[in-house]
Motif scaffolding. Structure first.
Motif, PDB file in Angstrom:
ATOM      1  N   MET A 196       0.842  -1.207   0.000  1.00 45.96           N
ATOM      2  CA  MET A 196       0.000   0.000   0.000  1.00 45.96           C
ATOM      3  C   MET A 196       0.875   1.256   0.000  1.00 45.96           C
ATOM      4  O   MET A 196       0.586   2.235  -0.683  1.00 45.96           O
ATOM      5  N   ARG A 197       1.941   1.181   0.776  1.00 45.37           N
ATOM      6  CA  ARG A 197       2.843   2.330   0.920  1.00 45.37           C
ATOM      7  C   ARG A 197       3.443   2.727  -0.432  1.00 45.37           C
ATOM      8  O   ARG A 197       3.683   3.897  -0.697  1.00 45.37           O
ATOM      9  N   GLY A 198       3.648   1.722  -1.246  1.00 47.92           N
ATOM     10  CA  GLY A 198       4.273   1.989  -2.539  1.00 47.92           C
ATOM     11  C   GLY A 198       3.291   2.334  -3.650  1.00 47.92           C
ATOM     12  O   GLY A 198       3.696   2.638  -4.770  1.00 47.92           O
ATOM     13  N   ARG A 199       2.005   2.254  -3.379  1.00 45.51           N
ATOM     14  CA  ARG A 199       1.025   2.419  -4.460  1.00 45.51           C
ATOM     15  C   ARG A 199       0.448   3.833  -4.592  1.00 45.51           C
ATOM     16  O   ARG A 199      -0.066   4.195  -5.642  1.00 45.51           O
ATOM     17  N   GLY A 200       0.450   4.605  -3.494  1.00 44.19           N
ATOM     18  CA  GLY A 200      -0.216   5.912  -3.524  1.00 44.19           C
ATOM     19  C   GLY A 200       0.562   6.933  -4.344  1.00 44.19           C
ATOM     20  O   GLY A 200       1.723   6.720  -4.711  1.00 44.19           O
ATOM     21  N   LYS A 201      -0.099   8.058  -4.609  1.00 45.46           N
ATOM     22  CA  LYS A 201       0.596   9.140  -5.318  1.00 45.46           C
ATOM     23  C   LYS A 201       1.596   9.800  -4.369  1.00 45.46           C
ATOM     24  O   LYS A 201       2.534  10.444  -4.788  1.00 45.46           O
ATOM     25  N   VAL A 202       1.307   9.682  -3.064  1.00 43.59           N
ATOM     26  CA  VAL A 202       2.305  10.050  -2.045  1.00 43.59           C
ATOM     27  C   VAL A 202       2.402   8.859  -1.099  1.00 43.59           C
ATOM     28  O   VAL A 202       1.503   8.021  -1.048  1.00 43.59           O
ATOM     29  N   GLU A 203       3.461   8.804  -0.332  1.00 41.91           N
ATOM     30  CA  GLU A 203       3.686   7.637   0.532  1.00 41.91           C
ATOM     31  C   GLU A 203       2.620   7.497   1.619  1.00 41.91           C
ATOM     32  O   GLU A 203       2.321   6.404   2.083  1.00 41.91           O
ATOM     33  N   GLU A 204       2.004   8.611   2.023  1.00 41.45           N
ATOM     34  CA  GLU A 204       1.123   8.595   3.191  1.00 41.45           C
ATOM     35  C   GLU A 204      -0.339   8.283   2.865  1.00 41.45           C
ATOM     36  O   GLU A 204      -1.151   8.142   3.778  1.00 41.45           O
ATOM     37  N   LEU A 205      -0.692   8.240   1.602  1.00 41.24           N
ATOM     38  CA  LEU A 205      -2.097   7.966   1.262  1.00 41.24           C
ATOM     39  C   LEU A 205      -2.151   6.863   0.212  1.00 41.24           C
ATOM     40  O   LEU A 205      -1.260   6.789  -0.644  1.00 41.24           O
ATOM     41  N   TRP A 206      -3.197   6.054   0.283  1.00 42.83           N
ATOM     42  CA  TRP A 206      -3.393   5.138  -0.840  1.00 42.83           C
ATOM     43  C   TRP A 206      -4.478   5.742  -1.731  1.00 42.83           C
ATOM     44  O   TRP A 206      -5.616   5.300  -1.741  1.00 42.83           O
ATOM     45  N   ASN A 207      -4.095   6.813  -2.417  1.00 40.02           N
ATOM     46  CA  ASN A 207      -5.051   7.555  -3.254  1.00 40.02           C
ATOM     47  C   ASN A 207      -4.853   7.150  -4.710  1.00 40.02           C
ATOM     48  O   ASN A 207      -4.581   7.983  -5.574  1.00 40.02           O
ATOM     49  N   ASN A 208      -4.973   5.886  -4.949  1.00 45.10           N
ATOM     50  CA  ASN A 208      -4.664   5.359  -6.276  1.00 45.10           C
ATOM     51  C   ASN A 208      -5.360   4.012  -6.428  1.00 45.10           C
ATOM     52  O   ASN A 208      -5.852   3.451  -5.463  1.00 45.10           O
ATOM     53  N   ASP A 209      -5.375   3.514  -7.625  1.00 47.72           N
ATOM     54  CA  ASP A 209      -5.805   2.141  -7.913  1.00 47.72           C
ATOM     55  C   ASP A 209      -7.320   1.949  -7.807  1.00 47.72           C
ATOM     56  O   ASP A 209      -8.037   2.744  -7.225  1.00 47.72           O
ATOM     57  N   TRP A 210      -7.731   0.830  -8.332  1.00 45.17           N
ATOM     58  CA  TRP A 210      -9.144   0.442  -8.317  1.00 45.17           C
ATOM     59  C   TRP A 210      -9.466  -0.308  -7.007  1.00 45.17           C
ATOM     60  O   TRP A 210      -8.646  -1.081  -6.526  1.00 45.17           O
ATOM     61  N   HIS A 211     -10.666  -0.080  -6.452  1.00 47.06           N
ATOM     62  CA  HIS A 211     -11.081  -0.785  -5.230  1.00 47.06           C
ATOM     63  C   HIS A 211     -12.563  -1.147  -5.299  1.00 47.06           C
ATOM     64  O   HIS A 211     -13.339  -0.459  -5.955  1.00 47.06           O
ATOM     65  N   PHE A 212     -12.931  -2.193  -4.568  1.00 42.43           N
ATOM     66  CA  PHE A 212     -14.365  -2.522  -4.475  1.00 42.43           C
ATOM     67  C   PHE A 212     -15.127  -1.403  -3.764  1.00 42.43           C
ATOM     68  O   PHE A 212     -16.302  -1.196  -3.998  1.00 42.43           O
ATOM     69  N   GLY A 213     -14.479  -0.730  -2.831  1.00 42.23           N
ATOM     70  CA  GLY A 213     -15.148   0.323  -2.070  1.00 42.23           C
ATOM     71  C   GLY A 213     -16.060  -0.274  -1.009  1.00 42.23           C
ATOM     72  O   GLY A 213     -15.918  -1.435  -0.627  1.00 42.23           O
ATOM     73  N   ASP A 214     -17.012   0.539  -0.559  1.00 48.10           N
ATOM     74  CA  ASP A 214     -17.916   0.093   0.513  1.00 48.10           C
ATOM     75  C   ASP A 214     -19.029  -0.731  -0.137  1.00 48.10           C
ATOM     76  O   ASP A 214     -20.176  -0.298  -0.242  1.00 48.10           O
ATOM     77  N   TRP A 215     -18.655  -1.912  -0.532  1.00 44.55           N
ATOM     78  CA  TRP A 215     -19.468  -2.835  -1.339  1.00 44.55           C
ATOM     79  C   TRP A 215     -20.928  -2.895  -0.887  1.00 44.55           C
ATOM     80  O   TRP A 215     -21.188  -3.122   0.297  1.00 44.55           O
ATOM     81  N   LEU A 216     -21.852  -2.713  -1.826  1.00 42.31           N
ATOM     82  CA  LEU A 216     -23.293  -2.821  -1.591  1.00 42.31           C
ATOM     83  C   LEU A 216     -23.840  -1.790  -0.594  1.00 42.31           C
ATOM     84  O   LEU A 216     -24.864  -2.028   0.043  1.00 42.31           O
ATOM     85  N   ASN A 217     -23.133  -0.673  -0.442  1.00 43.39           N
ATOM     86  CA  ASN A 217     -23.651   0.378   0.447  1.00 43.39           C
ATOM     87  C   ASN A 217     -24.880   1.024  -0.186  1.00 43.39           C
ATOM     88  O   ASN A 217     -25.132   0.884  -1.392  1.00 43.39           O
ATOM     89  N   LEU A 218     -25.621   1.754   0.619  1.00 42.87           N
ATOM     90  CA  LEU A 218     -26.836   2.405   0.121  1.00 42.87           C
ATOM     91  C   LEU A 218     -26.703   3.923   0.152  1.00 42.87           C
ATOM     92  O   LEU A 218     -27.683   4.643   0.115  1.00 42.87           O
TER      93      LEU A 218
END
Ligand code: BGC
Length: 722
Positions: free
Chosen positions: A435-457
């Motif tokens: 995760m540390r290596g994936r973000g646009k900065v080291e401190e956030l994972w503000n990148n990539d595709w995710h399922f997110g809060d699956w089936l939320n309303l």
């Protein structure tokens, strides 16, 4: 030492098509024996018998692991089964290893052919030992199982008696992957009787077992030779009361049985179904309900938790959580047990694990699964979506892959298992580093595709955007880093680098996702994750904002897979226990009690599996036995009954009792059978007072916190009134 060193992998030499092979070996013993042990495993799933008697209680042996890396081997004491002349027979079905898995057309993911390896060790009274190992002298024939697949059911021709025995073929499958049995065995656990026979509007004969369950049907039938039985399985009836199978997608869940003229009792050998109802598509005789039983099958985990309160709907919800776990803990924690999926989804497992550890003893179960997770972890630290991984298409979604950190930590908390923590530490660290290596900065994972809060309303214009999913990614990155630090400290490691990183993550999270004291994204889950993972300095304001969102939603939740497990905890932790109880006691859609009111006997995948009128949601993804939302049960134990783990003294060696009562509930009682003994808590209204009772096992101590007042207690039973 290599397991089964002297035995060879064997297969049927000729192509049997869909028919399952039986392997056999005849042998005589020379003199009196002291003991005999069978060591065995298969590519596929096997059933072994000596002299016609089934060996052991394990069904679907050798279970499901990442077979190309780890294949469990079983040992059975068969001393009492040996005569002077013997025949050992082993049938092998496709199972997870050879059969079809997941929704696309995926077959033979770990092996194209079924294969067997075994060794019988006979210890004679005179001290000599003889080994009978699988080799080309073992014979093969077609068994009566004509077809068997995990998802699709089984076809069994009882007229077939294996004949035309021929030599087996020795094959060079790997023996390096063999490991001793590690998880719990899978076993038949309960037998349910049929509740009623229904004639549906379409004229179908349907039997109702009154409970959505996982396992198989057992029936007794006495048709003429060649008569056929055909039976389908389903979880629900549709709005009109007809048998409904669309939500199974491509999974057939069908049993066919061909009679041989004798009365016989049959149950499938290598297939299981998720069902409450069965439809008798073909039944050759009169229907007698006593001839049908539902056999409940799951991993052999001991039940540890109990819960009851004055609200019958909440009690039914709790029962549904238990059945959700029974139905989905069949060797791996599956999402659901019925459609063409039944996979070890990591996100579902991490959401539910705390509840799972209270309901049942799942230590061994998770040790095995986490070892598979470690084995499947990619070089770069990434984690597949499902473990074992038949999808083979990446992974690495936030909130799913974090199972690699959350699950070992929870097994440590509930059972004090430091060995597992040490074994998994590197895998946990690799995931955090990923995760540390994936973000646009080291401190956030503000990148990539995710399922997110699956089936939320929540509002999909927010909750389905990549930017919002980056809040979720960053929140779970923070949480997993924090758990890694805790784990490292337990193991005596210097965690200063990660402590420093964690501080920077929290700061970056606040700068990015909290503006002018308020969450940038106005969803319930954004608030829940920020609060539960300790990411806000202004907790009071964020909690008050969460309550505003809930009230604006007329006291309804809107959370999905990732927010739901923490929602009630966040409310009670921040002084809003009345709001938490309102959500728990809410009966209107969406809520936990809505499915209960609609007759659910397990936890649904979606808040809207059925709507208020009873109409079925889109069949594409709509399971009625999905444990994830059952994660609310840990709040029942931990807040309603108030039984909590002290992280500094895990495994309940020091307990925190902090029950929070509510005017709408008259009593609560719960217990957890822990490593140290029974931990129990109950409270009951007595006029305008409340009577409390706590039980602390020998050698343990507890802190009791009631209405902000704290006192310490030792082992024994303690009563107090407030
Ligand atoms: C499964 C889930 C899983 C999800 C991924 C579904 O098909 O049933 O429970 O977590 O995919 O989001």
């Amino acid at each position: 030492m290599q397991i089964l060193k002297n035995a060879s992998w064997i297969e049927n030499a000729k192509d049997y098509g869909t028919v399952c092979p039986t392997f056999r070996k005849k042998f005589a013993i020379k003199e009196e024996i002291k003991s005999a042990k069978l060591v065995i495993t298969a590519l596929g799933v096997y059933e072994a018998a000596i002299n016609g008697e089934k060996i052991g209680e394990f069904v679907f042996a050798p279970g499901w692991t990442s077979y190309d890396k780890r294949l469990q081997v079983q040992e059975y004491d068969v001393t009492k089964m040996i005569n002077s002349e013997n025949e050992i027979c082993v049938s092998v079905g496709n199972g997870w290893c050879v059969g079809r898995l997941a929704w696309a057309d995926r077959w033979g993911l770990w092996s194209k052919e079924k294969a067997l390896i075994a060794e019988l060790e006979i210890n004679y009274s005179d001290g000599c030992t003889e080994f009978i190992s699988t080799d080309e002298t073992w014979e093969t024939a077609k068994s009566a199982v004509q077809f068997s697949e995990i998802y699709d059911g089984e076809t069994y021709d009882s007229r077939v008696v294996p004949g035309d025995w021929e030599k087996s073929a020795v094959k060079a499958h790997s023996k390096d992957v063999l490991i001793p049995q590690e998880g719990e065995i899978i076993k038949e656990q309960e037998i349910l009787s049929a509740v009623k026979l229904i004639k549906t509007p379409k004229g179908e004969n349907v039997i109702d077992f009154g409970q959505n369950l996982t396992g198989y049907l057992q029936f007794t039938v006495g048709g003429k030779t060649g008569d056929t039985v055909e039976i389908s399985h389903a979880e629900i009836l549709d709005y009109d009361g007809n048998f409904y199978t669309e939500n199974l997608r491509s999974a057939k869940q069908k049993i066919s049985y061909i009679c041989n003229g004798d009365f016989a009792t049959y149950k499938p050998h290598f297939s299981f179904q998720g069902f409450r109802y069965v439809r008798l598509d073909k039944w050759p005789t009169d229907i007698n309900l006593n001839d049908f039983k539902a056999i409940v099958v799951h991993s052999d985990m001991k039940r540890t938790g109990s819960f009851e309160c004055s609200n019958p709907l909440v009690n039914q919800l709790y029962r549904n959580v238990i059945w959700g776990q029974k139905g989905n803990f069949l060797d791996v924690p599956t999402d659901c047990p019925q459609r063409d999926e039944r996979l070890g989804w990591t996100g579902d497992a991490q959401a539910f694990i705390r509840t799972a550890t209270y309901n049942f003893d799942v230590e061994k179960f998770f040790v095995k699964w986490l070892h598979d997770l470690k084995a499947e972890q990619h070089e770069d630290g990434g984690i597949p979506h499902v473990i074992p991984d038949p999808l083979r298409d990446g992974g690495n979604s936030s909130g799913w892959a974090d199972a690699s950190v959350i699950c070992p930590w929870q097994i440590y908390l509930t059972y004090g298992n430091k060995v597992l923590l040490a074994e998994q530490y590197e895998s946990m660290q690799k995931w955090v580093e990923y995760m540390r290596g994936r973000g646009k900065v080291e401190e956030l994972w503000n990148n990539d595709w995710h399922f997110g809060d699956w089936l939320n309303l929540d509002n999909p214009d927010v909750s389905e955007t990549p930017e919002y999913k980056h809040l979720i990614g960053s929140a779970f990155y923070a949480n997993s880093t924090s758990l890694l630090i805790k784990a490292g400290k337990v193991l005596g490691k210097d965690m200063s680098e990660y402590e420093n990183l964690y501080k920077r993550i929290v700061k970056a999270f606040q700068e990015e996702f909290i503006k002018d004291g308020a969450m940038v994204y106005q969803t319930q889950t954004a608030h829940v994750l920020t609060l539960h993972f300790g990411l806000a300095d202004n907790k009071e304001k964020i909690a008050a904002d969460l309550v505003k969102l809930i009230v604006a939603n007329k006291n309804h939740l809107a959370t999905g897979f990732l927010g739901t497990p923490y929602l009630l905890h966040v409310l009670t932790d921040n002084g809003y226990s009345e709001v938490a109880y309102s959500l728990m006691l809410q009966e209107e859609f969406p809520s936990w009690l809505f499915p209960v009111r609609m007759g659910a006997t397990t936890i649904w995948e979606r808040w809207n599996g059925l709507n208020e009128e009873g109409l079925i949601h889109d069949p594409g993804m709509n399971s009625y036995n999905h444990y994830a939302y059952g994660a609310c049960a840990d709040w029942m134990y931990g807040v309603m009954a108030g039984i909590q783990i002290d992280e500094a003294k895990p495994a309940f060696s020091h307990i925190i009792f902090k029950p929070i009562t509510d005017a709408r509930i008259d009593y609560v009682k719960a217990s957890i059978a822990t490593k140290h003994g029974l931990v129990a808590s109950q409270w009951k209204r007595n006029g305008d007072k409340i009577d409390y009772k706590f039980e602390v096992p020998q050698g343990c101590s507890a802190t009791v916190i009631i209405d902000g007042e704290t006192h310490e207690i030792g082992a024994g039973i303690h009563e107090t009134h407030n």
